[in-house]
Design a protein around this motif. Structure first.
Motif, mmCIF file in Angstrom:
data_model
loop_
_atom_site.group_PDB
_atom_site.id
_atom_site.type_symbol
_atom_site.label_atom_id
_atom_site.label_comp_id
_atom_site.label_asym_id
_atom_site.label_seq_id
_atom_site.Cartn_x
_atom_site.Cartn_y
_atom_site.Cartn_z
ATOM 1 N N TRP A 165 -6.228 4.750 -14.917
ATOM 2 C CA TRP A 165 -6.828 5.898 -14.225
ATOM 3 C C TRP A 165 -7.618 5.452 -12.994
ATOM 4 N N ASP A 166 -8.461 4.455 -13.167
ATOM 5 C CA ASP A 166 -9.350 4.047 -12.082
ATOM 6 C C ASP A 166 -8.575 3.406 -10.933
ATOM 7 N N VAL A 167 -7.690 2.469 -11.263
ATOM 8 C CA VAL A 167 -6.964 1.781 -10.196
ATOM 9 C C VAL A 167 -6.041 2.741 -9.463
ATOM 10 N N SER A 168 -5.351 3.608 -10.197
ATOM 11 C CA SER A 168 -4.400 4.512 -9.557
ATOM 12 C C SER A 168 -5.100 5.474 -8.605
ATOM 13 N N ARG A 169 -6.242 6.005 -9.023
ATOM 14 C CA ARG A 169 -6.909 7.001 -8.177
ATOM 15 C C ARG A 169 -7.579 6.370 -6.973
ATOM 16 N N ARG A 170 -7.847 5.068 -7.034
ATOM 17 C CA ARG A 170 -8.546 4.426 -5.929
ATOM 18 C C ARG A 170 -7.667 3.480 -5.128
ATOM 19 N N ALA A 171 -6.434 3.265 -5.591
ATOM 20 C CA ALA A 171 -5.573 2.282 -4.923
ATOM 21 C C ALA A 171 -5.277 2.663 -3.492
ATOM 22 N N SER A 172 -5.205 3.953 -3.226
ATOM 23 C CA SER A 172 -4.891 4.394 -1.867
ATOM 24 C C SER A 172 -6.120 4.481 -0.986
ATOM 25 N N ALA A 173 -7.320 4.364 -1.574
ATOM 26 C CA ALA A 173 -8.541 4.426 -0.782
ATOM 27 C C ALA A 173 -8.801 3.078 -0.134
ATOM 28 N N PRO A 174 -9.349 3.059 1.073
ATOM 29 C CA PRO A 174 -9.627 1.773 1.725
ATOM 30 C C PRO A 174 -10.696 1.004 0.984
ATOM 31 N N ALA A 175 -10.558 -0.304 0.974
ATOM 32 C CA ALA A 175 -11.552 -1.160 0.340
ATOM 33 C C ALA A 175 -12.877 -1.040 1.070
ATOM 34 N N PRO A 176 -14.012 -1.149 0.349
ATOM 35 C CA PRO A 176 -15.318 -1.024 1.000
ATOM 36 C C PRO A 176 -15.523 -2.118 2.029
ATOM 37 N N GLN A 177 -16.118 -1.755 3.158
ATOM 38 C CA GLN A 177 -16.398 -2.703 4.217
ATOM 39 C C GLN A 177 -17.836 -3.191 4.099
ATOM 40 N N PRO A 178 -18.112 -4.419 4.519
ATOM 41 C CA PRO A 178 -19.484 -4.909 4.484
ATOM 42 C C PRO A 178 -20.405 -3.995 5.276
ATOM 43 N N ARG A 179 -21.627 -3.814 4.772
ATOM 44 C CA ARG A 179 -22.582 -2.952 5.443
ATOM 45 C C ARG A 179 -22.935 -3.531 6.807
ATOM 46 N N ALA A 180 -22.960 -2.650 7.806
ATOM 47 C CA ALA A 180 -23.314 -3.080 9.149
ATOM 48 C C ALA A 180 -24.805 -3.370 9.222
ATOM 49 N N GLU A 181 -25.179 -4.373 9.958
ATOM 50 C CA GLU A 181 -26.591 -4.713 10.121
ATOM 51 C C GLU A 181 -27.256 -3.654 10.981
ATOM 52 N N PRO A 182 -28.421 -3.127 10.584
ATOM 53 C CA PRO A 182 -29.113 -2.109 11.414
ATOM 54 C C PRO A 182 -29.348 -2.601 12.820
ATOM 55 N N ALA A 183 -29.239 -1.679 13.771
ATOM 56 C CA ALA A 183 -29.357 -2.051 15.184
ATOM 57 C C ALA A 183 -30.685 -2.716 15.475
ATOM 58 N N ALA A 184 -31.772 -2.228 14.813
ATOM 59 C CA ALA A 184 -33.107 -2.766 15.098
ATOM 60 C C ALA A 184 -33.250 -4.197 14.625
#
Length: 218
Positions: free
Chosen positions: A194-213
């Motif tokens: 269930w979990d893999v099938s429903r999320r397989a088409s979703a993009p993998a999480p990207q590393p959090r961007a560092e805040p501009a400040a």
């Protein structure tokens, strides 16, 4: 297609009761494998990328293992499951969440040690340890992936197999493995599917961007 998933649940859950009936071994093997085989069909029907097809292969090898255990013995079934674990490791490493780190890998030697010491026959230690290496690595890689529910399912799979090994040793003759092995195994497989099938088409999480400040001036 969700009707197929529901049918898989019904087949898998009903087997727990059906296994207590005096049925022809071939019929019992077909019933036993039906739940995970339907999960494989369901996953294949939803597959849109490599991850989806890897999931379908994992479930198909699991269904094969279910049949082989009933008709050819534990070792033949374990070989099919081990192949499934290797495919699952590939799937989970393709979807590793870097923020989870590598700490789940420390569970691998513990699972191997516990599994290898459970059977009463010392001759069973090497094959059990080899199989448990694949089993524990599969679960650890699931814990490092972006599939949170599948990771829980993978550890339920581990618990189920440890009970099988315990039935060869300290829990021989106990009702506990008979009550828990199948629900833990099939429940784990259903959660993974269930979990893999429903999320397989979703993009993998990207590393959090560092805040501009917080960025260093250039």
């Amino acid at each position: 297609m969700n009707a197929i998933f529901v049918a898989a649940l019904l087949a898998g859950l009903s087997y727990w009761l059906g296994s207590r009936l005096a049925l022809d071994p071939v019929l019992l093997a077909a019933w036993k494998s039906a739940g995970v085989a339907l999960l494989a069909f369901w996953a294949a029907s939803r597959a849109r990328n490599t991850d989806g097809w890897l999931l379908a292969a994992v479930m198909a090898l699991g269904a094969t293992g279910d049949v082989l255990i009933e008709l050819a013995g534990l070792q033949a079934g374990a070989a099919a499951f081990l192949a499934g674990h290797i495919v699952a490791i590939t799937l989970y490493l393709r979807n590793r969440d870097a923020e989870r780190g590598w700490r789940p890998l420390f569970a691998i030697p513990m699972v191997i040690a516990v599994a290898a010491l459970l059977p009463a026959d010392p001759a069973a230690m090497p094959p059990v340890a080899l199989y448990s290496l694949g089993l524990a690595t599969m679960a650890a890689c699931a814990a490092m992936s972006r599939f949170n529910i599948a990771a829980i399912g993978a550890w339920l799979f581990v618990a189920s197999d440890l009970l099988i090994f315990a039935r060869l040793g300290p829990l021989a003759g106990s009702i506990i493995p008979d009550l828990l092995v199948w629900p833990l195994y099939f429940g784990g497989q259903a959660m993974i599917a269930w979990d893999v099938s429903r999320r397989a088409s979703a993009p993998a999480p990207q590393p959090r961007a560092e805040p501009a400040a917080a960025r260093s001036p250039r």
